[in-house]
Motif scaffolding. Structure first.
Motif, PDB file in Angstrom:
ATOM      1  N   SER A   1      46.514  50.640  24.084  1.00 50.45           N
ATOM      2  CA  SER A   1      46.486  50.602  25.521  1.00 50.45           C
ATOM      3  C   SER A   1      45.102  49.121  25.498  1.00 50.45           C
ATOM      4  O   SER A   1      43.638  49.283  25.211  1.00 50.45           O
ATOM      5  CB  SER A   1      45.413  51.612  26.140  1.00 50.45           C
ATOM      6  N   VAL A   2      44.967  48.645  26.083  1.00 49.75           N
ATOM      7  CA  VAL A   2      43.691  47.022  26.234  1.00 49.75           C
ATOM      8  C   VAL A   2      43.836  47.020  27.707  1.00 49.75           C
ATOM      9  O   VAL A   2      45.307  46.353  28.624  1.00 49.75           O
ATOM     10  CB  VAL A   2      44.728  46.187  25.317  1.00 49.75           C
TER      11      VAL A   2
ATOM     12  N   ASP B   1      46.420  45.770  32.836  1.00 53.71           N
ATOM     13  CA  ASP B   1      46.552  46.573  31.656  1.00 53.71           C
ATOM     14  C   ASP B   1      47.755  47.119  31.022  1.00 53.71           C
ATOM     15  O   ASP B   1      49.046  46.594  31.849  1.00 53.71           O
ATOM     16  CB  ASP B   1      46.197  48.281  32.375  1.00 53.71           C
ATOM     17  N   TYR B   2      47.677  46.921  30.102  1.00 53.82           N
ATOM     18  CA  TYR B   2      49.071  46.849  28.768  1.00 53.82           C
ATOM     19  C   TYR B   2      48.961  48.074  28.282  1.00 53.82           C
ATOM     20  O   TYR B   2      48.010  47.831  27.571  1.00 53.82           O
ATOM     21  CB  TYR B   2      48.863  45.475  28.811  1.00 53.82           C
ATOM     22  N   LYS B   3      50.062  48.024  27.139  1.00 50.47           N
ATOM     23  CA  LYS B   3      49.968  48.663  25.382  1.00 50.47           C
ATOM     24  C   LYS B   3      50.443  47.896  25.160  1.00 50.47           C
ATOM     25  O   LYS B   3      51.656  47.332  25.178  1.00 50.47           O
ATOM     26  CB  LYS B   3      51.404  50.360  26.267  1.00 50.47           C
TER      27      LYS B   3
ATOM     28  N   ASP C   1      37.183  44.882  22.121  1.00 50.35           N
ATOM     29  CA  ASP C   1      36.513  43.553  21.844  1.00 50.35           C
ATOM     30  C   ASP C   1      38.107  42.737  22.251  1.00 50.35           C
ATOM     31  O   ASP C   1      39.245  43.402  21.823  1.00 50.35           O
ATOM     32  CB  ASP C   1      36.185  43.360  20.703  1.00 50.35           C
ATOM     33  N   ILE C   2      37.949  41.833  22.960  1.00 49.24           N
ATOM     34  CA  ILE C   2      39.110  40.926  22.961  1.00 49.24           C
ATOM     35  C   ILE C   2      38.660  39.582  22.955  1.00 49.24           C
ATOM     36  O   ILE C   2      37.967  39.345  23.892  1.00 49.24           O
ATOM     37  CB  ILE C   2      39.707  40.964  24.767  1.00 49.24           C
TER      38      ILE C   2
ATOM     39  N   PHE D   1      40.668  47.019  18.339  1.00 50.94           N
ATOM     40  CA  PHE D   1      39.743  48.633  19.048  1.00 50.94           C
ATOM     41  C   PHE D   1      39.425  49.311  19.063  1.00 50.94           C
ATOM     42  O   PHE D   1      38.453  49.526  18.042  1.00 50.94           O
ATOM     43  CB  PHE D   1      41.586  48.700  18.871  1.00 50.94           C
ATOM     44  N   ALA D   2      38.473  49.605  20.384  1.00 49.04           N
ATOM     45  CA  ALA D   2      37.406  50.558  20.489  1.00 49.04           C
ATOM     46  C   ALA D   2      37.415  51.899  19.022  1.00 49.04           C
ATOM     47  O   ALA D   2      38.847  53.054  19.635  1.00 49.04           O
ATOM     48  CB  ALA D   2      36.892  50.969  21.219  1.00 49.04           C
TER      49      ALA D   2
END
Length: 120
Positions: A30-31, A48-50, A88-89, A106-107
């Motif tokens: 998820s982001v 929110d997106y997958k 982080d994006i 991704f965390a």
């Protein structure tokens, strides 16, 4: 004897099904985008997106899914970092004030998706 054969077959099927489900979960995260971003020719609104992809890399096709519908796809390079990174994006702002998506880290994972220009 016949029951033992069916039990062994059922156990094998159950084991393979659970392994397949675990493998699929590794290619989905998820982001959340605080601001709209451009990926390929598509503008993704904040939200929110997958993020889903097939394969283990390094080149993968990434789908951005919102409310169960794929809203964009783009090619990316799946990288494995040497250490666990923070969520982080990474974007690049153009002169037209458009935020282009460059990378998603991704965390608590060692994976990152790095996007190339020209994706759709």
């Amino acid at each position: 004897m016949k029951h033992l054969k069916y039990l062994a077959l059922l156990s094998t099927f159950a084991l393979l099904s659970s392994l397949g489900a675990l493998a699929r979960d590794n290619n989905k995260h998820s982001v959340s985008f605080a601001d709209s971003v451009q990926i390929g020719g598509t503008q993704l609104e904040a939200g929110d997106y997958k993020v889903e992809w097939q394969g283990t890399g390094p080149t993968v096709q990434v789908a951005f899914v919102q409310y169960g519908k794929t809203v964009a796809t783009a090619p990316a390079t799946l990288q494995t970092n040497k250490q666990v990174i923070q969520d982080d994006i990474v974007t690049d702002s153009t002169t037209a004030k458009v935020n282009t998506l460059k990378e998603i880290d991704f965390a608590h994972q060692k994976e990152a998706l790095v996007f190339t220009q020209g994706g759709m």
